[in-house]
Write a protein that holds these residues in place. Structure first.
Motif, PDB file in Angstrom:
ATOM      1  N   PRO A 111       6.612   1.579 -12.537  1.00  0.00           N
ATOM      2  CA  PRO A 111       5.787   2.322 -13.492  1.00  0.00           C
ATOM      3  C   PRO A 111       4.288   2.190 -13.328  1.00  0.00           C
ATOM      4  CG  PRO A 111       6.758   0.391 -14.539  1.00  0.00           C
ATOM      5  CD  PRO A 111       7.394   0.513 -13.185  1.00  0.00           C
ATOM      6  N   ASN A 112       3.813   1.177 -12.603  1.00  0.00           N
ATOM      7  CA  ASN A 112       2.366   1.000 -12.477  1.00  0.00           C
ATOM      8  C   ASN A 112       2.075   0.019 -11.343  1.00  0.00           C
ATOM      9  OD1 ASN A 112       2.809  -1.647 -13.682  1.00  0.00           O
ATOM     10  ND2 ASN A 112       2.880  -0.567 -15.645  1.00  0.00           N
ATOM     11  N   LEU A 113       0.783  -0.133 -11.040  1.00  0.00           N
ATOM     12  CA  LEU A 113       0.382  -1.022  -9.952  1.00  0.00           C
ATOM     13  C   LEU A 113       0.705  -2.476 -10.275  1.00  0.00           C
ATOM     14  CD1 LEU A 113      -0.979  -1.342  -7.206  1.00  0.00           C
ATOM     15  CD2 LEU A 113      -3.193  -1.407  -8.392  1.00  0.00           C
ATOM     16  N   ASP A 136       8.624   0.805   2.660  1.00  0.00           N
ATOM     17  CA  ASP A 136       7.849   2.028   2.830  1.00  0.00           C
ATOM     18  C   ASP A 136       7.440   2.583   1.474  1.00  0.00           C
ATOM     19  OD1 ASP A 136       9.675   4.463   2.001  1.00  0.00           O
ATOM     20  OD2 ASP A 136      10.980   3.167   3.178  1.00  0.00           O
ATOM     21  N   VAL A 137       6.291   3.242   1.456  1.00  0.00           N
ATOM     22  CA  VAL A 137       5.784   3.949   0.282  1.00  0.00           C
ATOM     23  C   VAL A 137       5.195   5.271   0.755  1.00  0.00           C
ATOM     24  CG1 VAL A 137       5.322   1.913  -1.136  1.00  0.00           C
ATOM     25  CG2 VAL A 137       3.581   2.713   0.478  1.00  0.00           C
ATOM     26  N   TRP A 138       5.123   6.228  -0.149  1.00  0.00           N
ATOM     27  CA  TRP A 138       4.532   7.514   0.209  1.00  0.00           C
ATOM     28  C   TRP A 138       3.038   7.383   0.446  1.00  0.00           C
ATOM     29  CZ3 TRP A 138       7.796  10.737   1.898  1.00  0.00           C
ATOM     30  CH2 TRP A 138       9.013  11.003   1.279  1.00  0.00           C
ATOM     31  N   GLN A 139       2.532   8.142   1.398  1.00  0.00           N
ATOM     32  CA  GLN A 139       1.099   8.292   1.555  1.00  0.00           C
ATOM     33  C   GLN A 139       0.568   9.223   0.457  1.00  0.00           C
ATOM     34  OE1 GLN A 139       0.101   9.553   5.522  1.00  0.00           O
ATOM     35  NE2 GLN A 139       1.077   7.806   6.500  1.00  0.00           N
ATOM     36  N   THR A 202       1.947   6.657  -6.010  1.00  0.00           N
ATOM     37  CA  THR A 202       1.549   5.831  -4.877  1.00  0.00           C
ATOM     38  C   THR A 202       0.048   5.598  -4.936  1.00  0.00           C
ATOM     39  OG1 THR A 202       1.908   5.483  -2.509  1.00  0.00           O
ATOM     40  CG2 THR A 202       1.101   7.657  -3.159  1.00  0.00           C
ATOM     41  N   TYR A 203      -0.451   4.832  -3.966  1.00  0.00           N
ATOM     42  CA  TYR A 203      -1.851   4.401  -3.974  1.00  0.00           C
ATOM     43  C   TYR A 203      -2.403   4.463  -2.560  1.00  0.00           C
ATOM     44  CZ  TYR A 203      -0.317   2.767  -8.528  1.00  0.00           C
ATOM     45  OH  TYR A 203       0.205   2.726  -9.787  1.00  0.00           O
ATOM     46  N   GLU A 204      -3.707   4.277  -2.459  1.00  0.00           N
ATOM     47  CA  GLU A 204      -4.353   4.266  -1.147  1.00  0.00           C
ATOM     48  C   GLU A 204      -3.847   3.071  -0.333  1.00  0.00           C
ATOM     49  OE1 GLU A 204      -6.239   6.580  -0.029  1.00  0.00           O
ATOM     50  OE2 GLU A 204      -6.914   7.671  -1.816  1.00  0.00           O
ATOM     51  N   LEU A 205      -3.940   3.205   0.979  1.00  0.00           N
ATOM     52  CA  LEU A 205      -3.460   2.161   1.872  1.00  0.00           C
ATOM     53  C   LEU A 205      -4.107   0.817   1.565  1.00  0.00           C
ATOM     54  CD1 LEU A 205      -1.930   1.160   4.382  1.00  0.00           C
ATOM     55  CD2 LEU A 205      -3.804   2.069   5.787  1.00  0.00           C
ATOM     56  N   GLU A 235      12.098  10.597   9.696  1.00  0.00           N
ATOM     57  CA  GLU A 235      12.167  10.377   8.254  1.00  0.00           C
ATOM     58  C   GLU A 235      10.991   9.543   7.736  1.00  0.00           C
ATOM     59  OE1 GLU A 235      14.205  11.605   5.906  1.00  0.00           O
ATOM     60  OE2 GLU A 235      15.007  12.890   7.485  1.00  0.00           O
ATOM     61  N   PHE A 236      10.235   8.908   8.630  1.00  0.00           N
ATOM     62  CA  PHE A 236       9.089   8.106   8.213  1.00  0.00           C
ATOM     63  C   PHE A 236       7.834   8.948   8.003  1.00  0.00           C
ATOM     64  CE2 PHE A 236      10.889   4.176  10.613  1.00  0.00           C
ATOM     65  CZ  PHE A 236      11.859   4.038   9.618  1.00  0.00           C
ATOM     66  N   ALA A 237       7.882  10.221   8.360  1.00  0.00           N
ATOM     67  CA  ALA A 237       6.713  11.085   8.220  1.00  0.00           C
ATOM     68  C   ALA A 237       6.250  11.111   6.760  1.00  0.00           C
ATOM     69  CB  ALA A 237       7.041  12.497   8.688  1.00  0.00           C
ATOM     70  N   GLY A 238       4.950  10.955   6.565  1.00  0.00           N
ATOM     71  CA  GLY A 238       4.394  10.973   5.223  1.00  0.00           C
ATOM     72  C   GLY A 238       4.475   9.646   4.499  1.00  0.00           C
ATOM     73  N   ARG A 239       4.901   8.584   5.196  1.00  0.00           N
ATOM     74  CA  ARG A 239       5.058   7.273   4.559  1.00  0.00           C
ATOM     75  C   ARG A 239       4.178   6.234   5.247  1.00  0.00           C
ATOM     76  NH1 ARG A 239      10.267   7.286   1.802  1.00  0.00           N
ATOM     77  NH2 ARG A 239      11.475   9.118   2.388  1.00  0.00           N
ATOM     78  N   PHE A 240       3.746   5.245   4.466  1.00  0.00           N
ATOM     79  CA  PHE A 240       3.246   3.998   5.019  1.00  0.00           C
ATOM     80  C   PHE A 240       4.461   3.085   5.168  1.00  0.00           C
ATOM     81  CE2 PHE A 240      -0.705   4.932   2.344  1.00  0.00           C
ATOM     82  CZ  PHE A 240      -1.418   5.469   3.412  1.00  0.00           C
ATOM     83  N   VAL A 241       4.724   2.616   6.375  1.00  0.00           N
ATOM     84  CA  VAL A 241       5.844   1.694   6.606  1.00  0.00           C
ATOM     85  C   VAL A 241       5.232   0.330   6.960  1.00  0.00           C
ATOM     86  CG1 VAL A 241       7.930   1.193   7.915  1.00  0.00           C
ATOM     87  CG2 VAL A 241       7.314   3.564   7.420  1.00  0.00           C
ATOM     88  N   PHE A 242       5.412  -0.620   6.052  1.00  0.00           N
ATOM     89  CA  PHE A 242       4.825  -1.949   6.215  1.00  0.00           C
ATOM     90  C   PHE A 242       5.843  -2.917   6.810  1.00  0.00           C
ATOM     91  CE2 PHE A 242       2.042  -0.200   2.984  1.00  0.00           C
ATOM     92  CZ  PHE A 242       0.811  -0.764   3.273  1.00  0.00           C
ATOM     93  N   ILE A 243       5.377  -3.726   7.757  1.00  0.00           N
ATOM     94  CA  ILE A 243       6.154  -4.812   8.342  1.00  0.00           C
ATOM     95  C   ILE A 243       5.328  -6.082   8.118  1.00  0.00           C
ATOM     96  CG2 ILE A 243       7.253  -5.700  10.422  1.00  0.00           C
ATOM     97  CD1 ILE A 243       7.111  -2.734  11.468  1.00  0.00           C
ATOM     98  N   VAL A 244       5.774  -6.916   7.198  1.00  0.00           N
ATOM     99  CA  VAL A 244       4.951  -8.036   6.736  1.00  0.00           C
ATOM    100  C   VAL A 244       5.704  -9.342   6.961  1.00  0.00           C
ATOM    101  CG1 VAL A 244       3.626  -8.955   4.817  1.00  0.00           C
ATOM    102  CG2 VAL A 244       4.080  -6.498   4.942  1.00  0.00           C
ATOM    103  N   GLU A 245       5.059 -10.294   7.610  1.00  0.00           N
ATOM    104  CA  GLU A 245       5.653 -11.602   7.861  1.00  0.00           C
ATOM    105  C   GLU A 245       5.037 -12.639   6.920  1.00  0.00           C
ATOM    106  OE1 GLU A 245       6.074 -14.944  11.441  1.00  0.00           O
ATOM    107  OE2 GLU A 245       5.381 -12.902  11.897  1.00  0.00           O
ATOM    108  N   LYS A 246       5.878 -13.497   6.384  1.00  0.00           N
ATOM    109  CA  LYS A 246       5.364 -14.575   5.522  1.00  0.00           C
ATOM    110  C   LYS A 246       4.894 -15.736   6.390  1.00  0.00           C
ATOM    111  CE  LYS A 246       6.593 -17.653   1.714  1.00  0.00           C
ATOM    112  NZ  LYS A 246       7.591 -17.991   0.685  1.00  0.00           N
TER     113      LYS A 246
END
Length: 246
Positions: A111-113, A136-139, A202-205, A235-246
């Motif tokens: 619902p929110n940031l 992934d999130v929408w651009q 969604t939000y800015e990158l 299918e990833f078109a229009g998305r930010f796809v994040f790959i994040v390592e801890k």
């Protein structure tokens, strides 16, 4: 958000073949021997079942009771189980998973940031050091240039889907509402009309990058799938796809 209103027909009108893009990406990313995998916002569990093949143990969670009921009925993989759970308040122990995913713009339905940041914090907490969080999130342009005024329809042997989307908030310019109407045939031969409205934002990158760093992820460990990969994974078109390592 009311996925439960369409949970009985969700898989019929969802393009399951598109899940192969997410599976293909994870197959490339993951080393052999991924121990424990958590899928946030698993829905009816089809993609989770596919990804379970890459792990020793897999868990799918969703806050929606209707979607989880469908997932539980289709639970056929021995190393996989589903639970109804809110991704902003996970009940798992610290550092208990080697992989987390949140695919198909799951975070955009929050619902929110603040709730997104809370989910990212929970992801960081339950992820083992060296583990991966892939989501992934929408651009923003997907909301303003594609979804605003979007119309789609589909039919199968038992019914029809009508889908209309519009940008709905001047205060949140990257927020859209999806209006879904389904006509579903019953045993009587008559059709039941099912309606639901789903809100995404969604939000800015840079907003996502800052949120990830605020909960503990190191800037050097936050990667974004290059748009060149869209040719391999359309299918990833229009998305930010994040790959994040801890």
């Amino acid at each position: 958000m009311a996925f439960r209103d369409i949970s009985d027909v969700y898989d019929r009108f969802n393009n399951a073949e598109a899940y192969m893009d997410w599976f293909g990406l994870m197959f490339q990313l993951l080393p052999q021997g991924t121990q424990r995998f958590l899928d946030l916002g698993c829905g009816t569990g089809l993609l989770t079942q596919m990804l379970a093949a890459l792990a020793d143990e897999a868990v799918g969670i969703d806050v929606d009771s209707g979607m989880i009921d469908k997932a539980l009925k289709a639970e056929t993989v021995e190393n996989l189980h589903f639970e109804q759970m809110d991704m902003t308040t996970l009940t798992f122990a610290d550092e208990s998973f080697t992989l987390l995913t949140a695919f198909l713009d799951t975070l955009c339905f929050l619902p929110n940031l603040a709730s997104i940041k809370q989910t990212l914090a929970e992801a960081y907490r339950v992820l083992k050091p060296g583990g991966l969080f892939v989501f992934d999130v929408w651009q923003p342009e997907q909301m303003t240039d594609v979804f605003d005024g979007f119309n789609y329809s589909d039919v199968d042997e038992k019914g029809a889907l009508l889908w209309h989307s519009f940008c709905t908030s001047e205060e949140e310019p990257y927020q859209v509402e999806h209006y879904l109407t389904v006509f579903d045939e019953r045993e009587s031969g008559f059709y039941e009309r099912l309606e639901t409205t789903l809100t995404e934002r969604t939000y800015e990158l840079e907003t996502y990058r800052q949120a990830l760093m605020q909960v503990g992820f190191a800037e050097a460990n936050i990667q974004l799938l290059d748009e060149a990969a869209w040719e391999q994974y359309p299918e990833f078109a229009g998305r930010f796809v994040f790959i994040v390592e801890k």
